[in-house]
Design an enzyme around this catalytic site. Structure first.
Site, PDB file in Angstrom:
ATOM      1  N   ASP A 145       0.832  -1.201   0.000  1.00 12.17           N
ATOM      2  CA  ASP A 145       0.000   0.000   0.000  1.00 12.17           C
ATOM      3  C   ASP A 145       0.866   1.251   0.000  1.00 12.17           C
ATOM      4  O   ASP A 145       0.539   2.259  -0.605  1.00 12.17           O
ATOM      5  CB  ASP A 145      -0.893   0.028   1.246  1.00 12.17           C
ATOM      6  CG  ASP A 145      -1.967  -1.035   1.176  1.00 12.17           C
ATOM      7  OD1 ASP A 145      -1.974  -1.793   0.174  1.00 12.17           O
ATOM      8  OD2 ASP A 145      -2.769  -1.130   2.122  1.00 12.17           O
ATOM      9  N   ASP A 167       0.803   4.209  -2.631  1.00 14.27           N
ATOM     10  CA  ASP A 167       0.587   5.603  -2.242  1.00 14.27           C
ATOM     11  C   ASP A 167       1.648   6.532  -2.793  1.00 14.27           C
ATOM     12  O   ASP A 167       1.373   7.661  -3.173  1.00 14.27           O
ATOM     13  CB  ASP A 167       0.592   5.718  -0.713  1.00 14.27           C
ATOM     14  CG  ASP A 167      -0.810   5.565  -0.172  1.00 14.27           C
ATOM     15  OD1 ASP A 167      -1.693   5.224  -0.977  1.00 14.27           O
ATOM     16  OD2 ASP A 167      -1.002   5.782   1.030  1.00 14.27           O
ATOM     17  N   SER A 227     -33.687  -9.910 -19.712  1.00 13.96           N
ATOM     18  CA  SER A 227     -33.823 -10.555 -18.408  1.00 13.96           C
ATOM     19  C   SER A 227     -33.679 -12.068 -18.597  1.00 13.96           C
ATOM     20  O   SER A 227     -33.175 -12.501 -19.643  1.00 13.96           O
ATOM     21  CB  SER A 227     -35.178 -10.174 -17.852  1.00 13.96           C
ATOM     22  OG  SER A 227     -35.315 -10.652 -16.566  1.00 13.96           O
ATOM     23  N   GLU A 280     -22.928 -19.939 -14.733  1.00 15.48           N
ATOM     24  CA  GLU A 280     -22.359 -18.797 -14.001  1.00 15.48           C
ATOM     25  C   GLU A 280     -23.221 -18.511 -12.774  1.00 15.48           C
ATOM     26  O   GLU A 280     -24.391 -18.854 -12.766  1.00 15.48           O
ATOM     27  CB  GLU A 280     -22.412 -17.523 -14.875  1.00 15.48           C
ATOM     28  CG  GLU A 280     -21.598 -17.589 -16.116  1.00 15.48           C
ATOM     29  CD  GLU A 280     -21.983 -16.467 -17.089  1.00 15.48           C
ATOM     30  OE1 GLU A 280     -22.605 -15.474 -16.658  1.00 15.48           O
ATOM     31  OE2 GLU A 280     -21.658 -16.619 -18.273  1.00 15.48           O
ATOM     32  N   LYS A 296     -25.679 -16.431 -10.457  1.00 15.03           N
ATOM     33  CA  LYS A 296     -26.638 -15.352 -10.694  1.00 15.03           C
ATOM     34  C   LYS A 296     -26.597 -14.460  -9.460  1.00 15.03           C
ATOM     35  O   LYS A 296     -27.220 -14.750  -8.433  1.00 15.03           O
ATOM     36  CB  LYS A 296     -28.035 -15.922 -10.909  1.00 15.03           C
ATOM     37  CG  LYS A 296     -29.054 -14.843 -11.245  1.00 15.03           C
ATOM     38  CD  LYS A 296     -30.375 -15.470 -11.642  1.00 15.03           C
ATOM     39  CE  LYS A 296     -31.435 -14.456 -11.958  1.00 15.03           C
ATOM     40  NZ  LYS A 296     -31.582 -13.364 -11.017  1.00 15.03           N
ATOM     41  N   ASP A 310     -27.169 -11.499  -6.946  1.00 14.29           N
ATOM     42  CA  ASP A 310     -28.303 -10.661  -6.603  1.00 14.29           C
ATOM     43  C   ASP A 310     -27.796  -9.237  -6.390  1.00 14.29           C
ATOM     44  O   ASP A 310     -27.460  -8.840  -5.287  1.00 14.29           O
ATOM     45  CB  ASP A 310     -28.921 -11.199  -5.311  1.00 14.29           C
ATOM     46  CG  ASP A 310     -30.375 -10.841  -5.211  1.00 14.29           C
ATOM     47  OD1 ASP A 310     -30.891 -10.201  -6.149  1.00 14.29           O
ATOM     48  OD2 ASP A 310     -30.994 -11.200  -4.193  1.00 14.29           O
ATOM     49  N   TYR A 342     -20.307 -10.113 -17.389  1.00 16.72           N
ATOM     50  CA  TYR A 342     -20.593 -11.409 -18.007  1.00 16.72           C
ATOM     51  C   TYR A 342     -21.105 -11.340 -19.440  1.00 16.72           C
ATOM     52  O   TYR A 342     -21.405 -12.358 -20.039  1.00 16.72           O
ATOM     53  CB  TYR A 342     -21.592 -12.208 -17.157  1.00 16.72           C
ATOM     54  CG  TYR A 342     -22.868 -11.447 -16.841  1.00 16.72           C
ATOM     55  CD1 TYR A 342     -23.057 -10.908 -15.576  1.00 16.72           C
ATOM     56  CD2 TYR A 342     -23.858 -11.276 -17.800  1.00 16.72           C
ATOM     57  CE1 TYR A 342     -24.212 -10.205 -15.272  1.00 16.72           C
ATOM     58  CE2 TYR A 342     -25.010 -10.570 -17.506  1.00 16.72           C
ATOM     59  CZ  TYR A 342     -25.187 -10.030 -16.238  1.00 16.72           C
ATOM     60  OH  TYR A 342     -26.318  -9.328 -15.938  1.00 16.72           O
ATOM     61  N   LYS A 402     -26.372 -21.074 -19.528  1.00 16.99           N
ATOM     62  CA  LYS A 402     -26.440 -20.402 -20.830  1.00 16.99           C
ATOM     63  C   LYS A 402     -25.970 -21.333 -21.936  1.00 16.99           C
ATOM     64  O   LYS A 402     -24.954 -22.015 -21.762  1.00 16.99           O
ATOM     65  CB  LYS A 402     -25.515 -19.167 -20.832  1.00 16.99           C
ATOM     66  CG  LYS A 402     -25.892 -18.126 -19.814  1.00 16.99           C
ATOM     67  CD  LYS A 402     -24.931 -16.942 -19.810  1.00 16.99           C
ATOM     68  CE  LYS A 402     -25.431 -15.902 -18.807  1.00 16.99           C
ATOM     69  NZ  LYS A 402     -24.512 -14.764 -18.630  1.00 16.99           N
ATOM     70  N   LYS A 446     -32.988 -21.091 -10.201  1.00 13.41           N
ATOM     71  CA  LYS A 446     -33.103 -20.411  -8.908  1.00 13.41           C
ATOM     72  C   LYS A 446     -32.892 -21.363  -7.741  1.00 13.41           C
ATOM     73  O   LYS A 446     -33.366 -22.498  -7.754  1.00 13.41           O
ATOM     74  CB  LYS A 446     -34.501 -19.785  -8.789  1.00 13.41           C
ATOM     75  CG  LYS A 446     -34.807 -18.779  -9.871  1.00 13.41           C
ATOM     76  CD  LYS A 446     -34.233 -17.433  -9.556  1.00 13.41           C
ATOM     77  CE  LYS A 446     -35.149 -16.722  -8.594  1.00 13.41           C
ATOM     78  NZ  LYS A 446     -34.990 -15.267  -8.642  1.00 13.41           N
ATOM     79  N   CYS A 493     -34.473  -0.746  31.452  1.00 15.55           N
ATOM     80  CA  CYS A 493     -33.572  -1.807  30.992  1.00 15.55           C
ATOM     81  C   CYS A 493     -34.052  -3.147  31.548  1.00 15.55           C
ATOM     82  O   CYS A 493     -34.241  -3.277  32.758  1.00 15.55           O
ATOM     83  CB  CYS A 493     -32.152  -1.516  31.462  1.00 15.55           C
ATOM     84  SG  CYS A 493     -31.036  -2.896  31.192  1.00 15.55           S
ATOM     85  N   CYS A 505     -31.404  -4.431  34.319  1.00 20.42           N
ATOM     86  CA  CYS A 505     -31.135  -3.797  35.609  1.00 20.42           C
ATOM     87  C   CYS A 505     -32.253  -2.885  36.092  1.00 20.42           C
ATOM     88  O   CYS A 505     -32.198  -2.379  37.205  1.00 20.42           O
ATOM     89  CB  CYS A 505     -29.819  -3.026  35.565  1.00 20.42           C
ATOM     90  SG  CYS A 505     -29.911  -1.530  34.569  1.00 20.42           S
ATOM     91  N   CYS A 521     -29.045   1.469  27.703  1.00 20.93           N
ATOM     92  CA  CYS A 521     -28.990   1.446  29.148  1.00 20.93           C
ATOM     93  C   CYS A 521     -27.636   2.066  29.496  1.00 20.93           C
ATOM     94  O   CYS A 521     -26.602   1.578  29.051  1.00 20.93           O
ATOM     95  CB  CYS A 521     -29.059   0.010  29.670  1.00 20.93           C
ATOM     96  SG  CYS A 521     -28.673  -0.065  31.420  1.00 20.93           S
ATOM     97  N   CYS A 555     -24.809  -2.062  35.109  1.00 18.79           N
ATOM     98  CA  CYS A 555     -25.811  -2.995  34.602  1.00 18.79           C
ATOM     99  C   CYS A 555     -25.168  -4.360  34.365  1.00 18.79           C
ATOM    100  O   CYS A 555     -24.151  -4.448  33.680  1.00 18.79           O
ATOM    101  CB  CYS A 555     -26.396  -2.460  33.292  1.00 18.79           C
ATOM    102  SG  CYS A 555     -27.473  -3.653  32.475  1.00 18.79           S
TER     103      CYS A 555
END
Ligand code: IVH
Length: 674
Positions: free
Chosen positions: A33, A37, A82, A114, A116, A118, A232, A297, A321, A415, A418, A433, A438
């Site tokens: 990193d 940078d 779709s 592949e 699917k 969401d 894809y 596919k 699905k 609470c 307590c 609380c 407590c």
């Protein structure tokens, strides 16, 4: 000279884009990193001197301009289709039989499987290898132009090909690809955890969070969300050749530098494809993202296209699905749990129900506002979701199933652990609380009290804390200071030496500074920084405990909420008792008021830090700012000079924006100090 610098500039852009790709697409960085940078800083410096050189593919140009009011419309160059669904193997085979009748070639077709994902479907345009536009799917014909937001997603290459020169020249002049943008499950959980700790509203699920983040108007906010994507499909190409099978498309996209799923496979027959899909149903929790199925596919895209489509669903592919993870059941009651930070959380008691092979009896209701917002009533039929490692949660009531006997729920005013009155802090959804004694929070309070940043009692780890509490020796943190050797010797694992050492470090802690003691008390909203300010202002605990909210607000960084939280803490009878016990035990540090602080480039400036910075830890950042004479406060106000913004910031970021506070990143902070 300028020529040389210009070529160095081009070289730096290419290098950084390449390292971005290694990091965000391949997940396999080849430099640290720090080195990254350095390259980025060198690039920024050149750009500061030569702003006219800056091109849109510069890695500094990820967070683009704010969109004014709403997104422009984009007409897609080809319909964004779709998929039809199949629920199980038989359904998938029925699909195969149907399409086989339409074309003889289907019989011998190969299939690509592949995940699917969401997420949110996005369409990316490249002209001459440059990323020029990105859109949502919209209605499939016309989407929304979310280019500025998509530019902030580091997995999206701003320029292709990223890695190889192989396709240079043969690359289509206009290439349009499609993929699914999402937030990985782990990142989502981390995001929610941070929000919860800050007492803020958590998000419901990764999908809505990703979609919401990409469809809001400020790219800086999108940049702070852990969004990534997988590509894809090639939707359109002009002037150039692209492969004609799905498998080769994936390989081709990969070689251009696009992020591609690593679990896609090609099969010679449908049964093998179905078998592979089914193994993923069992293992879906192991996937780093939420997938609601797999896509099967037909590999030959010419054949797939010839098959045409039904409505918006192409005949050449099907979504297989996974079984649903949402079911309905009855909400029998609501329990309240007290978390380690004192947060009260409602928990649904459900009529037992099976979701994805597990019997579920409880589910989270997030917070009390959630119950009210969703109008969830006791006796309701509720929709419950269980996905992956996530704790099952109530999505909402099935209003149509109501009989009229359902009862509205009222959050507790005391609470449940307590019996103390609970508190609500403005701007937060949680109820707390705030009783330091407590029992539900005692372990955590003692753990915090003895920790390194607080009273720093060496040798008092969590295990011993639990032992002491379970043995009834510690009922509040003040009890630590009156522990006797023979009491410790009665505990398992304690011999002479260990007991003496522990008592020794407790004795030493009596001399800790006032800042540390105030920080150790665990007052909501009072971190180490503010504890220092309070110590300097009041000089001892007795003066602090007599203060008023108005007086507290004279201190920089203390707003009305924190002021109220401090006053409430000291007004709580059990906390008063605690203070008396501490004093009696000899814990009553004093401090010289208004001690002077260091001078430097930041003298007179105040900073607030939010999110995770690339190199600095929280402590380092604070030290760095203070060593330059600046001040770090916990909350943003109009007086804040700068907000230092890291990844996944909290609400401070929103607040800084609304107040018009200047926002900088770590690199800028370092630059300012020079
Ligand atoms: S293919 C002709 N592949 O699922 C291409 N879709 O229910 C049709 N999705 O709107 C889409 N992962 O947003 C395809 N590997 C994948 C996908 C995928 C997720 C989404 C996509 C689509 C929805 C269809």
């Amino acid at each position: 000279m300028a020529d040389k610098l210009l070529s160095r500039y081009e070289d730096l852009k290419a290098q950084i884009n390449f390292h971005n790709y290694r990091y965000h697409v391949l997940d396999a960085p080849v430099i640290s990193d720090l080195e990254y940078d350095r390259l980025l800083n060198e690039l920024k410096k050149i750009e500061a001197d030569h702003p006219d050189w800056i091109t849109p593919d510069s890695p500094t140009q990820r967070a683009g301009a704010k969109v004014s009011e709403k997104f422009e419309k984009v007409r897609h160059p080809a319909p964004i289709l779709s998929l039809a669904n199949a629920f199980g193997g038989d359904d998938a085979r029925a699909w195969f039989e149907r399409v086989k009748k339409l074309d003889d070639r289907v019989e011998k077709a190969k299939f690509v499987v592949e995940p699917k994902i969401d997420g949110l479907s996005v369409v990316l345009h490249y002209r001459n290898g440059q990323f020029v536009q990105g859109a949502t799917r919209g209605d499939g014909e016309v989407g929304e132009d979310i280019t500025s937001n998509l530019r902030t997603v580091r997995a999206i290459p701003l320029k292709i090909p990223v890695e190889s020169e192989k396709w240079k020249g043969s690359l289509p002049k206009h290439l349009v690809v499609r993929g699914e943008a999402f937030i990985p499950v782990k990142e989502f959980e981390a995001l929610n955890k941070r929000l919860e700790e800050a007492g803020e509203k958590t998000y419901l699920n990764p999908r809505n969070t990703a979609a919401g983040s990409l469809r809001q108007l400020d790219p800086v906010l999108t940049a702070s969300r852990p969004i990534t994507l997988l590509i894809y499909q090639i939707v359109y190409s002009e002037d150039g050749k692209v492969p004609t099978s799905q498998w080769e498309i994936l390989e081709y996209l990969k070689s251009l530098g696009f992020p591609i799923t690593d679990i896609a496979k090609r099969f010679n027959n449908l049964d093998a494809a179905i078998a592979y899909t089914e193994t993923f149903n069992e293992g879906r929790d192991a996937l780093p993202y939420e997938a609601d199925g797999m896509v099967i596919k037909i590999d030959d895209l010419t054949l797939a296209a010839d098959l045409g489509f039904v409505g918006k669903d192409p005949r050449g592919a099907i979504a297989f699905k996974f079984p649903a993870r949402e079911v309905t059941t009855t909400l029998l009651g609501i329990d309240v749990e007290v978390g380690r930070t004192g947060v009260l959380t409602p928990r649904a008691v459900l009529e037992a129900v099976e979701i994805g092979g597990v019997v579920v009896r409880n589910a989270t209701l997030h917070n009390f506002d959630y119950i009210e917002e969703k109008d969830i009533r006791i006796g309701d039929r509720v929709l419950v979701k269980r996905a992956g490692e996530v704790i099952p949660y109530v999505i909402g009531p099935v209003v149509d199933a109501r009989s009229g006997k359902e009862k509205k729920y009222k959050p507790p005013s005391k609470c449940p652990a307590c019996g103390q009155v609970v508190e609500h802090f403005e701007g937060e959804v949680a109820w707390y609380c705030v009783n330091a004694a407590c029992p539900a929070q005692l372990v955590r309070n003692v753990e915090h009290f003895v920790s390194r940043g607080a009273m720093d009692i060496v040798g008092l780890g969590i295990k011993i804390v639990i032992q002491l509490i379970e043995a009834g020796l510690v009922k509040d943190v003040a009890d630590l200071f009156t522990l006797k050797k023979n009491q410790l010797l009665g505990l398992e694992g304690f011999a002479e030496k260990k007991a003496e050492n522990l008592l020794g470090s407790i004795e030493q802690a009596k001399g800790q500074s006032l800042n540390r003691l105030i920080a150790a008390l665990g007052i909501h909203g009072v971190g180490e920084v503010m504890a220092g300010d309070l110590a300097r202002t009041y000089g001892n605990l007795s003066a602090l405990s007599k203060t008023t909210a108005d007086e507290l607000q004279q201190i920089e960084g203390v707003g009305p909420n924190i002021a109220e939280s401090i006053v409430d803490w000291f007004a709580t009878p059990t906390n008063q008792k605690l203070l008396k016990k501490l004093k009696a035990a000899g814990v009553d540090p004093q401090m010289k008021k208004n001690e002077k602080k260091k001078e430097g480039a930041f003298t007179g400036m105040t900073f607030v830090v939010t999110g995770t910075l690339p190199n600095f830890s929280r402590d380092n950042t604070k030290e760095f700012i203070e060593s330059n004479g600046g001040k770090v406060t916990d909350s943003v106000s109009k007086k804040t000079s700068y907000l230092v913004l890291g990844e996944n910031p909290g609400s401070k970021f929103e607040k800084a924006k609304s107040l018009g506070v200047k926002i900088i990143d770590e690199a800028e902070l370092k630059r300012l100090a020079r």
